[in-house]
Design an enzyme around this catalytic site. Sequence first.
Site, mmCIF file in Angstrom:
data_model
loop_
_atom_site.group_PDB
_atom_site.id
_atom_site.type_symbol
_atom_site.label_atom_id
_atom_site.label_comp_id
_atom_site.label_asym_id
_atom_site.label_seq_id
_atom_site.Cartn_x
_atom_site.Cartn_y
_atom_site.Cartn_z
ATOM 1 C CE LYS A 78 -23.312 22.763 -21.236
ATOM 2 N NZ LYS A 78 -24.312 23.703 -20.337
ATOM 3 C CB SER A 152 -27.364 22.052 -22.018
ATOM 4 O OG SER A 152 -26.700 23.165 -21.057
ATOM 5 C CB SER A 176 -27.790 24.070 -18.391
ATOM 6 O OG SER A 176 -28.775 24.283 -19.585
#
Length: 447
Positions: A78, A152, A176
Amino acid sequence: MTSWVGRSAVEIAAAVREKRATPREVVAEHLDRIARLDGRVGAFRAVRTEAALAEADGLAARGDLAELPLAGVPLAVKDNLDVRGEPKRNGSAATPDTPAAADHVTVARLRAAGAVVVGLTNVPELCVFGTTDGVHGITRNPWDLTRSAGGSSGGSAAAVAAGMAPIALGNDGMGSLRIPAAACGLVTLKPGYGVLPARIGGGDWFGMSENGPLATTVADARLMCAVLAGTEPSWAPMTGTRRIAVSLRSPVAGVPVDAPFRAAARDAAGVLIKAGHQVRRAEPPYPAALAVTALAHWTAGVAVDAEGLDPALLTRRTRTQAALGRRFLKGVRASTARDALRRRLEPFFAEHDILLTPALARRSPAAEPWHERSWLRNALVNSACSPLSPPWNLTGWPAMSVPFGSLPSGAPCAVQLAGPPGSEQDLLDLAARIESLRPWRRTAPLD
């Protein structure tokens, strides 16, 4: 020729350790898949083609290759975690385009275990929202390209669901990890506070944000957690029964849970009953002010992360989020609401070992440029989709998303398992039991 796309990390690492595959051929095959498919999915902000192949060759020369638990396994990271030599953009035009001098501790541990970073995955700006879109593009759900992959950690989830990497690293501050995992048919665990290294952003969103795995199997998620924690993985099967509470309602008043997600939780409860566990309906005593507490902490965390960034380079929804958060910041720092929530839920978990709920309240929003729309519109859409995840960030207790069944569109459905501090092993064991009794499709059919 053996294909390694769609194989689990456990399978790939075993093949590399036993010299049935080389790190280069495994990594090259996944890089080729990224090149062919990511134009449709949008999972990656940056692909490390040459660097990843060089790392794979260096890995093959290591004298301890036969001992590495993630030998040769492609890893997606990420884009809010440092990867040495790569800029960390955090989904924003306001962040510096400066290569990181060192790996984040989680990336370093996964690399030391033999993983090869193939790329950095897309996130919404500052990892704020439940859809992954922004200046670096829109990330789509590989199972249904008309829908968002969630957020996210949407880029990481999409990469794994599309077979571009067998595992990915993400994090979870208000769902997320669990939101995109549920949308994309993956396993994830948001661990409890302090179980895995965090060090995310400007203060881990007051200790609410945790790093964790995105994987297609429980075994891969368990292995990643063990590597991240610096421990040996436990493969021992669960013994005895667990007292499991089932709740089908949203913790937030006025937010309904759609029928397919309620049905998934009911059916998962039936599977666990057949597995010998004690399962009954019971509602956690969520406080009426839960939504307000979540809103205050969510916005205040972003206000901290936005400090020092040029507001003119932030999107409108992020600027509004940070401005709201600055108003809440002082109160959040002095707040006792999270302690009160923990005290309120402790008696419930004295009677029940684990809570089973739907993972989402509705399918993920359409894959559209939500970053061009107002903060309020984003907040309402996000809250309607994912009201079931914030309680476990506010408490700092573990929770995970487990694939279960399908939506009418054919995209995956999922359930959430949550528990008190220290219950990570029980959550993984129950998820493994569900997987063995109701296995799920692991890779979206994009070819």
